[in-house]
Scaffold this motif. Sequence first.
Motif, short mmCIF file in Angstrom:
data_model
loop_
_atom_site.label_atom_id
_atom_site.label_comp_id
_atom_site.label_asym_id
_atom_site.label_seq_id
_atom_site.Cartn_x
_atom_site.Cartn_y
_atom_site.Cartn_z
N THR A 123 36.94 37.56 31.80
CA THR A 123 38.10 37.20 30.98
C THR A 123 39.21 38.22 31.14
N LEU A 124 38.85 39.51 31.11
CA LEU A 124 39.86 40.56 31.26
C LEU A 124 40.53 40.47 32.63
N PHE A 125 39.75 40.21 33.68
CA PHE A 125 40.31 40.11 35.02
C PHE A 125 41.30 38.96 35.12
N HIS A 126 40.90 37.78 34.68
CA HIS A 126 41.77 36.61 34.84
C HIS A 126 43.01 36.71 33.95
N ILE B 271 42.58 10.40 42.80
CA ILE B 271 42.64 11.83 42.58
C ILE B 271 43.94 12.36 43.20
N THR B 272 44.74 13.04 42.40
CA THR B 272 46.05 13.48 42.88
C THR B 272 46.13 14.98 43.11
N ARG B 273 45.31 15.76 42.41
CA ARG B 273 45.40 17.22 42.53
C ARG B 273 44.16 17.85 41.91
N VAL B 274 43.99 19.12 42.16
CA VAL B 274 43.01 19.91 41.42
C VAL B 274 43.70 20.41 40.17
N ASP B 275 43.18 20.08 39.01
CA ASP B 275 43.85 20.50 37.78
C ASP B 275 43.14 21.64 37.06
N HIS B 276 41.87 21.88 37.39
CA HIS B 276 41.20 23.08 36.85
C HIS B 276 40.00 23.40 37.70
N VAL B 277 39.57 24.65 37.61
CA VAL B 277 38.41 25.13 38.34
C VAL B 277 37.47 25.78 37.34
N ALA B 278 36.21 25.43 37.37
CA ALA B 278 35.22 26.03 36.48
C ALA B 278 34.46 27.11 37.23
N LEU B 279 34.58 28.33 36.76
CA LEU B 279 33.90 29.47 37.38
C LEU B 279 32.81 29.93 36.42
N THR B 280 31.58 29.67 36.76
CA THR B 280 30.47 30.03 35.90
C THR B 280 30.24 31.54 35.94
N ALA C 31 45.04 38.02 49.83
CA ALA C 31 43.80 37.64 49.15
C ALA C 31 43.18 38.86 48.47
N VAL C 32 42.59 38.63 47.29
CA VAL C 32 41.87 39.68 46.57
C VAL C 32 40.55 39.10 46.08
N ALA C 33 39.65 39.98 45.70
CA ALA C 33 38.34 39.55 45.23
C ALA C 33 38.24 39.75 43.72
N ALA C 34 37.73 38.75 43.02
CA ALA C 34 37.41 38.88 41.61
C ALA C 34 36.12 39.68 41.46
N PRO C 35 35.80 40.14 40.26
CA PRO C 35 34.56 40.91 40.08
C PRO C 35 33.30 40.17 40.52
N ASP C 36 33.29 38.84 40.40
CA ASP C 36 32.09 38.09 40.79
C ASP C 36 32.07 37.76 42.27
N GLY C 37 33.06 38.21 43.04
CA GLY C 37 33.11 37.96 44.47
C GLY C 37 33.96 36.78 44.88
N THR C 38 34.39 35.96 43.93
CA THR C 38 35.28 34.84 44.26
C THR C 38 36.57 35.37 44.87
N GLU D 167 46.21 44.52 43.03
CA GLU D 167 45.80 45.81 43.59
C GLU D 167 45.96 46.92 42.57
N SER D 168 47.04 46.86 41.76
CA SER D 168 47.25 47.89 40.74
C SER D 168 46.17 47.86 39.67
N LEU D 169 45.49 46.73 39.54
CA LEU D 169 44.42 46.58 38.56
C LEU D 169 43.05 46.61 39.23
N LEU D 170 42.98 47.28 40.37
CA LEU D 170 41.72 47.60 41.04
C LEU D 170 41.00 46.40 41.64
N ALA D 171 41.71 45.29 41.84
CA ALA D 171 41.10 44.18 42.56
C ALA D 171 41.16 44.48 44.05
#
Length: 455
Positions: free
Chosen positions: A434-437, A415-424, A378-385, A358-362
């Motif tokens: 990049t700055l947001f994450h 499959i034991t876990r989610v180890d990464h997420v690809a956000l196009t 919950a907060v929203a990323a710039p792309d709406g995720t 919230e302090s970083l405008l999300a």
Amino acid sequence: MRTSIATVSLSGTLTEKLTAAARAGFDGVEIFENDLTGSPLGPEEIRERAADLGLTIDLFQPMRDIEAVPADEFARNLRRAEHKFRLMRRLGTGTVLVCSSVSPYAVDDDALAAEQLHRLAGLAQESGVRVAYEALAWGRHVSTYEHAWRIVEAADHPALGVCLDSFHILARGSDVTGIEAIPGDRIFFLQLADAPQMALDVLQWSRHHRCFPGQGDLDVAGLVRAAVRAGYDGPLSLEVFNDVFRQADAGRTAVDARRSLTLLQESAGLTAPPAPVVPTGFAFVEIATADTARIAPLLTALGFSRTARHSGKPVDLWEQGEARILLNTDTGSHRPDPSLTAVGLESPDPAGAAARAESLLAPVLPRRRAPGDAPLDAVAAPDGTEFFFCVTDGPGDGQRSGDAGRSGWTGDIGITRVDHVALTQPWHHFDEATLFHRGVLGLRPHASVDLADPY
């Protein structure tokens, strides 16, 4: 410190730019002359509009090719300056940016440059205006801030100071520690921009590849620290040129800009927003789809089992090991294809993570909670995720967020876990993402890797 942004950094009409800057939380703006001349509103109307929005007009820019020129040319420059000073009084701003000359008439004569800038400053003072002299990295004879300061010091006029531009200074590899030798009250303005390291002509590099602090490779925070140690207490102002911002939505760009300044002040040790809370893993991912007949067989083939259905929403939980996928069929007509819409991040401090965001405008997302729903921030990323911050519990206690800790079904394939997420991300939003994450989630960027895309 106060924050400002140059109108040239945003797209749209001047009134649209002012509105975007105000909504993003900026304190002031630099007015780029082309924006003013292209506006149907007069200077007084722009002044009133800015005041209504709570914005100060911190700088008017630019004045070009003023100093170290023949006498007849300088006389014309003074007449030109008189017109600008009258315009500035109508606009309600007291500082003008003068760039080091690139004129073919300019000569390499520091004494002449100092004498003419002294006369310009005298004329400015009569109009209640200050002159901030900036060394362009491609200036004909003055291209470094050290050189600009020597001329200003020799001119010795209280209405004349320097403007420090991080791009012009850092692109030339200048040592910023020299800034500390400039009296703080003679640093009239500080313009900030970052840029990726590129083997490119400095003019083209500046015009097309500047970005907000934290999105490039330059040590902008180090420069700010040096200016503050020198005693500078004016606004931190962004002046960014690139081909993306001239076409992008002004509101979104302004928020990205304001976020970058917040992170810059944190990096420079000027402010202390809530500390980043680095996620420790993925609690779940949510996929929105109107076509469960297409997705469910795929999940089954991958070894997932449908283990639960939400009591009040059309959401199914699919699990395998610690990997959890929420399948949401409440998509509306605007999501015809399956898409990843939310990510649950395991966090040791969900409230702290939300406060940081919230302090970083999300934007914090409103939540409708039915009885028994987990209390997730919950907060929203710039792309709406949507990012949900979930409590991280000990292993094996079966009480992870959202009651998603079940196990014991058959048919899994390892499959034991989610180890990464690809956000196009579209290429023109990559720096913003990049700055947001990095800033909001505390993630560390790795080196970029270019992969060929057949499309």
